[in-house]
Design an enzyme around this catalytic site. Sequence first.
Site, short mmCIF file in Angstrom:
data_model
loop_
_atom_site.label_atom_id
_atom_site.label_comp_id
_atom_site.label_asym_id
_atom_site.label_seq_id
_atom_site.Cartn_x
_atom_site.Cartn_y
_atom_site.Cartn_z
N HIS A 1 77.92 -5.03 -5.66
CA HIS A 1 76.85 -5.26 -4.69
C HIS A 1 76.05 -3.99 -4.37
O HIS A 1 74.84 -4.05 -4.18
CB HIS A 1 77.49 -5.78 -3.40
CG HIS A 1 76.54 -6.09 -2.30
ND1 HIS A 1 75.56 -7.06 -2.40
CD2 HIS A 1 76.41 -5.57 -1.04
CE1 HIS A 1 74.87 -7.12 -1.27
NE2 HIS A 1 75.36 -6.22 -0.44
N ALA B 1 62.58 1.32 0.42
CA ALA B 1 62.48 2.78 0.48
C ALA B 1 61.13 3.23 -0.08
O ALA B 1 60.41 4.00 0.55
CB ALA B 1 63.64 3.42 -0.30
N ARG C 1 80.25 1.73 2.32
CA ARG C 1 79.09 1.53 3.20
C ARG C 1 79.36 0.42 4.22
O ARG C 1 79.85 -0.66 3.87
CB ARG C 1 77.86 1.13 2.38
CG ARG C 1 76.67 0.75 3.23
CD ARG C 1 75.49 0.38 2.37
NE ARG C 1 75.68 -0.85 1.65
CZ ARG C 1 75.24 -2.04 2.05
NH1 ARG C 1 74.60 -2.19 3.20
NH2 ARG C 1 75.45 -3.11 1.31
N HIS D 1 80.78 -6.91 -2.92
CA HIS D 1 80.60 -7.80 -1.76
C HIS D 1 81.63 -8.91 -1.90
O HIS D 1 81.76 -9.52 -2.96
CB HIS D 1 79.18 -8.38 -1.74
CG HIS D 1 78.82 -8.98 -0.42
ND1 HIS D 1 79.42 -10.12 0.06
CD2 HIS D 1 77.93 -8.59 0.53
CE1 HIS D 1 78.90 -10.41 1.25
NE2 HIS D 1 77.99 -9.49 1.56
N GLY E 1 60.94 -0.92 -3.62
CA GLY E 1 61.82 -1.56 -2.65
C GLY E 1 61.42 -1.07 -1.25
O GLY E 1 60.37 -0.44 -1.08
N SER F 1 65.86 -5.13 -2.20
CA SER F 1 65.36 -5.23 -0.82
C SER F 1 64.90 -6.64 -0.49
O SER F 1 65.16 -7.14 0.62
CB SER F 1 64.19 -4.26 -0.61
OG SER F 1 64.61 -2.94 -0.79
N ARG G 1 84.33 -4.12 3.99
CA ARG G 1 84.25 -4.87 2.72
C ARG G 1 85.30 -4.50 1.69
O ARG G 1 85.72 -5.34 0.91
CB ARG G 1 82.88 -4.62 2.10
CG ARG G 1 81.88 -5.51 2.70
CD ARG G 1 80.56 -5.35 2.02
NE ARG G 1 79.61 -5.97 2.92
CZ ARG G 1 78.33 -5.78 2.90
NH1 ARG G 1 77.80 -4.99 1.99
NH2 ARG G 1 77.55 -6.38 3.74
#
Length: 519
Positions: A337, A17, A372, A230, A15, A44, A276
């Site tokens: 999510h 990262a 997050r 999400h 991904g 990603s 969220r």
Amino acid sequence: MSKQHQFDVLIIGTGSAGLMSALQLSDDLSIALIAKDKILEGSSYYAQGGISAVLDTDDNFDAHIKDTLETAAGLGDESAVRFMVEQAPDAIASLEESGVHFTRKADQYHLTTEGGHSARRVAHVADKTGESIQTNLLSNVKNKKNITLFESHIAIDLLTKNSNCYGAYILNKSTNTVESFITHKTIIATGGASKAYLYTSNPDTSTGDGIAMAYRSGCDIVNMEFTQFHPTCLYHPHAKSFLISEALRGEGGKLILPNGDAFMRKYDDRAELAPRDVVARAIDFEMKTNGFDCVYLDISFKEKSWLQEHFPTIYKKCISFGIDISKDPIPVVPAAHYTCGGIQTNLDAQSNITNLYAIGEAAHTGVHGANRMASNSLLECIVFAKSCAKHINLQTFNEAQPKFDNWDASRVTPSQEKVVVSHLWDEIRRIMWNFVGIVRSNKRLHYAQLKLTQIQSEVNEYYRLYLISNDLIELRNLVKIAQIIVQSAITRTESRGLHYNEDYPEKADQPTDTIIQKS
Ligand code: FAD
Ligand code: SIN
């Protein structure tokens, strides 16, 4: 005789990262970069909204830090957040150097906003940010002679001795043999674990493999109860995992009930742009109370040409299902999510196992706390991939490596009962969706724990008897991840951020992290 590979660094996961860390490592190091599926398959690639960074003169680091910590609901680590936020402009510059062209208006970035942000600070490439990042990073990786890519190779377990990591056992899916990768440094970049839930925005790769492997090796696994749902995934029988970006709400999209009434103001003054956890819980409440299958997101007040320019992927996908977003409200439901918890790491991405690093969604750096903020994930991937590589580049590589036995498959047989794997897989995901979802209770959590204990022993037995396969590896990881999530949720006797338990509706006075370690 199965193969043994020797490399300086093993990176598990391709991904954003994994790819960015590979690019930032010194050219002198030999690097194995492995992906269990196609190289580009992973969350990603599907990222839509963008990546947050202070890029506007009206914005500042303190505001980005404050928004991130507020969204994190008392559990964000301020020093980690500051570290990430201050390096965000540099992360954007690195992506641009790799060839990513962020959407611009004249000579300025076109910045969007999403829930929790007090300023426009989300840089994006229309609604294909992840695709652009991934294809550019990959083409740079392919130009590096010191990096060897291994597609369709799935890591099974880490090779550890005395709390030191020396690589991993990896199943080569093309030959069906397990190969040993012996290395000085290992980086887990395997993404999140949202496939533990029946409904998710994530691709099939998100089975929490790296987190489960790290747990089995003795790493601290932190705050796994915080699964982010999400609020807006497309609700359509054939639209598997398709996300309707929060950036639509950033541009004024309204959440409405089937009768057309907007409802978010009842729940939060920030309405559609509340964090969220708030929006997902509000939708869940409206759906459950009124018996609705979904709610709707309305952006039809925007011109068709504007929607086609800013949200080309979403526009086309919805049209393919007969929904014209310039005329019709979009049916949406929440879905799992993002995994806020993960392998505990420091600012250099080191875990508590020597020579083992973790980056991206698999890691717990402390920047997300209990929730997050939108578009902080790609940012975390890039910033910590860079700090991880910087730390490894400063190390020496002359340490002797112990001998590891080759993988022993002499006592297992091919399975004639593969249906057991698919059945258990499905059962875990339903248990998690029904009993460990957006709203939890003690009774539901304990029921889930009981069921998962039974499934765990069935999986152990199957793993002992039968030949290893991709599905079996993922099932073994998924049941462990589900158990860790439930154990973490039971441990947290309060409601905070993404974890809401009806039996403990209030926040505790002193926020603490939930740390799970193999006993
Ligand atoms: P991934 O990109 O998920 O990559 C994981 C890699 O690990 C893959 O290569 C996979 O093959 C490999 N892997 C996994 N297990 C193994 C194993 N056992 N052996 C070998 N390889 C393995 N975040 C934002 O900040 N902005 C956004 O706009 C945004 N939009 C999103 C939209 C969608 C639809 C989704 C699903 C997520 C979005 N996110 C967004 C979240 C963000 O995309 C992810 O958190 C982030 O991309 C994770 O990157 P990663 O490198 O950690 O993992
Ligand atoms: C989105 O575009 O809504 C996803 C953004 C994110 O997950 O950060």
